[in-house]
Design a protein around this motif. Structure first.
Motif, PDB file in Angstrom:
ATOM      1  N   MET A  83       1.131  -1.129   0.289  1.00 48.87           N
ATOM      2  CA  MET A  83      -0.230   0.118  -0.033  1.00 48.87           C
ATOM      3  C   MET A  83       0.781   1.406  -0.097  1.00 48.87           C
ATOM      4  N   CYS A  84      -0.016   2.443  -0.106  1.00 43.57           N
ATOM      5  CA  CYS A  84       1.556   3.843  -0.125  1.00 43.57           C
ATOM      6  C   CYS A  84       0.042   4.539   1.036  1.00 43.57           C
ATOM      7  N   GLY A  85       0.196   5.004   2.323  1.00 41.37           N
ATOM      8  CA  GLY A  85      -0.255   5.594   2.544  1.00 41.37           C
ATOM      9  C   GLY A  85       0.541   6.889   3.210  1.00 41.37           C
ATOM     10  N   ARG A  86       1.652   7.148   2.500  1.00 45.68           N
ATOM     11  CA  ARG A  86       2.908   8.422   2.575  1.00 45.68           C
ATOM     12  C   ARG A  86       3.973   8.788   2.064  1.00 45.68           C
ATOM     13  N   TYR A  87       3.757   9.541   1.926  1.00 49.84           N
ATOM     14  CA  TYR A  87       5.217  10.366   0.615  1.00 49.84           C
ATOM     15  C   TYR A  87       5.618  11.243   1.106  1.00 49.84           C
ATOM     16  N   GLY A  88       6.978  11.782  -0.141  1.00 49.91           N
ATOM     17  CA  GLY A  88       7.151  13.438  -0.128  1.00 49.91           C
ATOM     18  C   GLY A  88       7.475  13.970  -1.243  1.00 49.91           C
ATOM     19  N   ARG A  89       7.543  15.165  -0.838  1.00 51.26           N
ATOM     20  CA  ARG A  89       7.617  15.077  -2.376  1.00 51.26           C
ATOM     21  C   ARG A  89       8.376  17.012  -2.143  1.00 51.26           C
ATOM     22  N   SER A 143       7.708  -1.649   7.953  1.00 56.79           N
ATOM     23  CA  SER A 143       7.496  -3.176   7.657  1.00 56.79           C
ATOM     24  C   SER A 143       7.253  -3.960   9.280  1.00 56.79           C
ATOM     25  N   ARG A 144       6.298  -4.965   8.884  1.00 56.28           N
ATOM     26  CA  ARG A 144       6.036  -5.385  10.467  1.00 56.28           C
ATOM     27  C   ARG A 144       6.804  -6.980  11.245  1.00 56.28           C
ATOM     28  N   ASP A 145       7.608  -6.539  12.048  1.00 55.25           N
ATOM     29  CA  ASP A 145       8.094  -7.421  13.048  1.00 55.25           C
ATOM     30  C   ASP A 145       8.076  -7.796  14.039  1.00 55.25           C
ATOM     31  N   GLY A 146       7.321  -8.898  13.926  1.00 58.65           N
ATOM     32  CA  GLY A 146       6.730  -9.270  15.939  1.00 58.65           C
ATOM     33  C   GLY A 146       5.902  -7.780  16.407  1.00 58.65           C
ATOM     34  N   ASP A 147       6.046  -7.547  17.139  1.00 57.28           N
ATOM     35  CA  ASP A 147       4.976  -6.461  17.508  1.00 57.28           C
ATOM     36  C   ASP A 147       5.599  -4.928  17.047  1.00 57.28           C
ATOM     37  N   GLU A 148       6.545  -4.831  16.314  1.00 61.52           N
ATOM     38  CA  GLU A 148       7.630  -3.573  15.908  1.00 61.52           C
ATOM     39  C   GLU A 148       6.851  -3.330  14.650  1.00 61.52           C
ATOM     40  N   ASN A 149       7.082  -2.298  13.997  1.00 60.94           N
ATOM     41  CA  ASN A 149       6.285  -1.188  12.376  1.00 60.94           C
ATOM     42  C   ASN A 149       7.900  -0.965  12.745  1.00 60.94           C
ATOM     43  N   ILE A 152      12.838  -4.911  -2.884  1.00 61.98           N
ATOM     44  CA  ILE A 152      11.567  -4.020  -1.722  1.00 61.98           C
ATOM     45  C   ILE A 152      10.592  -5.209  -0.507  1.00 61.98           C
ATOM     46  N   ALA A 153      10.391  -5.980  -1.593  1.00 64.65           N
ATOM     47  CA  ALA A 153       9.677  -7.071  -1.396  1.00 64.65           C
ATOM     48  C   ALA A 153       9.306  -7.490   0.192  1.00 64.65           C
ATOM     49  N   HIS A 154      10.740  -7.500   0.852  1.00 64.01           N
ATOM     50  CA  HIS A 154      11.040  -7.555   2.840  1.00 64.01           C
ATOM     51  C   HIS A 154      10.125  -6.620   3.064  1.00 64.01           C
ATOM     52  N   ILE A 155       9.891  -5.350   2.851  1.00 65.77           N
ATOM     53  CA  ILE A 155       9.612  -4.298   3.518  1.00 65.77           C
ATOM     54  C   ILE A 155       7.429  -4.407   4.148  1.00 65.77           C
ATOM     55  N   HIS A 156       7.574  -4.867   2.532  1.00 64.58           N
ATOM     56  CA  HIS A 156       5.879  -4.570   2.430  1.00 64.58           C
ATOM     57  C   HIS A 156       5.247  -5.766   0.918  1.00 64.58           C
ATOM     58  N   LYS A 157       4.373  -6.425   1.455  1.00 66.58           N
ATOM     59  CA  LYS A 157       3.418  -6.958   0.635  1.00 66.58           C
ATOM     60  C   LYS A 157       3.242  -5.834  -0.870  1.00 66.58           C
ATOM     61  N   PRO A 163      15.713   2.523   6.457  1.00 70.64           N
ATOM     62  CA  PRO A 163      15.567   2.598   7.437  1.00 70.64           C
ATOM     63  C   PRO A 163      14.991   3.842   8.752  1.00 70.64           C
ATOM     64  N   ILE A 164      13.736   4.457   9.093  1.00 72.39           N
ATOM     65  CA  ILE A 164      14.260   6.376   9.492  1.00 72.39           C
ATOM     66  C   ILE A 164      13.381   5.636  10.669  1.00 72.39           C
ATOM     67  N   ALA A 165      13.515   6.771  11.293  1.00 71.99           N
ATOM     68  CA  ALA A 165      12.447   6.352  12.694  1.00 71.99           C
ATOM     69  C   ALA A 165      11.286   6.613  12.852  1.00 71.99           C
ATOM     70  N   PRO A 166      11.015   5.930  13.466  1.00 71.94           N
ATOM     71  CA  PRO A 166       9.787   6.169  13.530  1.00 71.94           C
ATOM     72  C   PRO A 166       8.509   7.171  13.963  1.00 71.94           C
ATOM     73  N   ARG A 167       9.155   8.332  14.099  1.00 67.82           N
ATOM     74  CA  ARG A 167       8.682   9.715  14.186  1.00 67.82           C
ATOM     75  C   ARG A 167       7.845  10.034  13.413  1.00 67.82           C
ATOM     76  N   VAL A 168       8.575   9.184  11.723  1.00 67.87           N
ATOM     77  CA  VAL A 168       6.698   9.448  10.930  1.00 67.87           C
ATOM     78  C   VAL A 168       6.068   9.168  10.924  1.00 67.87           C
ATOM     79  N   GLY A 169       5.678   8.439  12.189  1.00 63.71           N
ATOM     80  CA  GLY A 169       4.167   8.092  12.532  1.00 63.71           C
ATOM     81  C   GLY A 169       3.153   9.098  12.050  1.00 63.71           C
ATOM     82  N   SER A 170       3.213  10.081  12.578  1.00 62.56           N
ATOM     83  CA  SER A 170       2.890  11.382  12.881  1.00 62.56           C
ATOM     84  C   SER A 170       2.568  12.328  11.787  1.00 62.56           C
ATOM     85  N   PRO A 171       2.162  12.819  10.739  1.00 57.84           N
ATOM     86  CA  PRO A 171       2.378  14.357   9.951  1.00 57.84           C
ATOM     87  C   PRO A 171       2.960  15.658  10.513  1.00 57.84           C
TER      88      PRO A 171
END
Length: 228
Positions: free
Chosen positions: A1-7, A107-113, A161-166, A206-214
């Motif tokens: 999917m794509c739920g966030r991007y940058g330009r 990418s989901r690794d166990g309980d972590e994104n 990039i298949a290891h990141i998301h389906k 990989p980047i920091a989880p802070r990107v989770g908040s717009p």
């Protein structure tokens, strides 16, 4: 999917790629963390005059017959969009391209994104393949009322990039972007563009989880982090 991007690349640069002009309604902006439910830069062939135009559109596909946003997907599966009632007309005749420099995927690794930044391997600005619809019947108090809205098409991910998301967005080459917005191309030809003119290799980090908040919208969100 794509739920966030940058330009961050200026709109005029994208206009040059598809040989179009930027609408006077568009106010260029630099944003590193673009969420759905906001106006973003897309390109299409204007049905009124046939000109290739880039301008603002609402990221969440709202069918012309919809009177609310209960059905407003941000993505559509490219494999089935031509067959779905909601998307079939747009896939056949209302295709657009979405200006981007990279996208964010988790990418989901166990309980972590773990979030990753991803872009074509050449590092150049590019377009996602999209479909559009005008939100003709929304209440006047909605920000997207009467505006063009869009969804980004997705597909199976490239091997690197298949290891990141389906799933991944359909990231088009420059030639593919120019062809994709031709409304006279039929659905079969459109599927060929998605297969033959998608970027073939990508880089990711990989980047920091802070990107989770717009609300976190600055160049530092692209900084590489070390994984434990």
């Amino acid at each position: 999917m794509c739920g966030r991007y940058g330009r961050y690349t200026p709109g005029e640069r994208f206009a040059g790629i598809i040989k179009g002009t930027v609408s006077t309604r568009f106010t260029d902006d630099v944003r590193y963390n673009r969420p759905p439910g906001t106006f973003q830069l897309i390109g299409l062939l204007n049905p009124d005059d046939g000109a290739t135009t880039l301008g603002p559109a609402w990221w969440s596909f709202i069918p012309s017959w919809a009177t609310d946003t209960k059905l407003s997907p941000v993505n559509a599966r490219s494999e089935t969009a031509a067959e779905k009632k909601m998307f079939a007309k747009a896939f056949a005749h209302q295709r657009c391209v979405v200006a981007a420099d990279y996208w964010i995927e988790w990418s989901r690794d166990g309980d972590e994104n773990q979030p990753y930044a991803i872009r074509p391997a050449d590092g150049e600005p590019f377009f996602f393949a999209g479909i559009w619809s005008k939100a003709s019947r929304l209440p006047d108090d909605h920000s997207a009322a009467g505006e063009v809205t869009f969804a980004i098409l997705t597909a199976e991910p490239n091997a690197d990039i298949a290891h990141i998301h389906k799933r991944q967005p359909q990231a088009l080459t420059n030639a593919g972007a120019r062809s994709w917005i031709d409304p006279d191309m039929d659905a079969g030809q459109a599927q060929e563009i998605l297969q033959d003119e998608r970027h073939s290799s990508y880089e990711s980090w990989p980047i920091a989880p802070r990107v989770g908040s717009p609300k976190n919208d600055d160049p530092a969100i692209l900084d590489r982090v070390e994984l434990g």
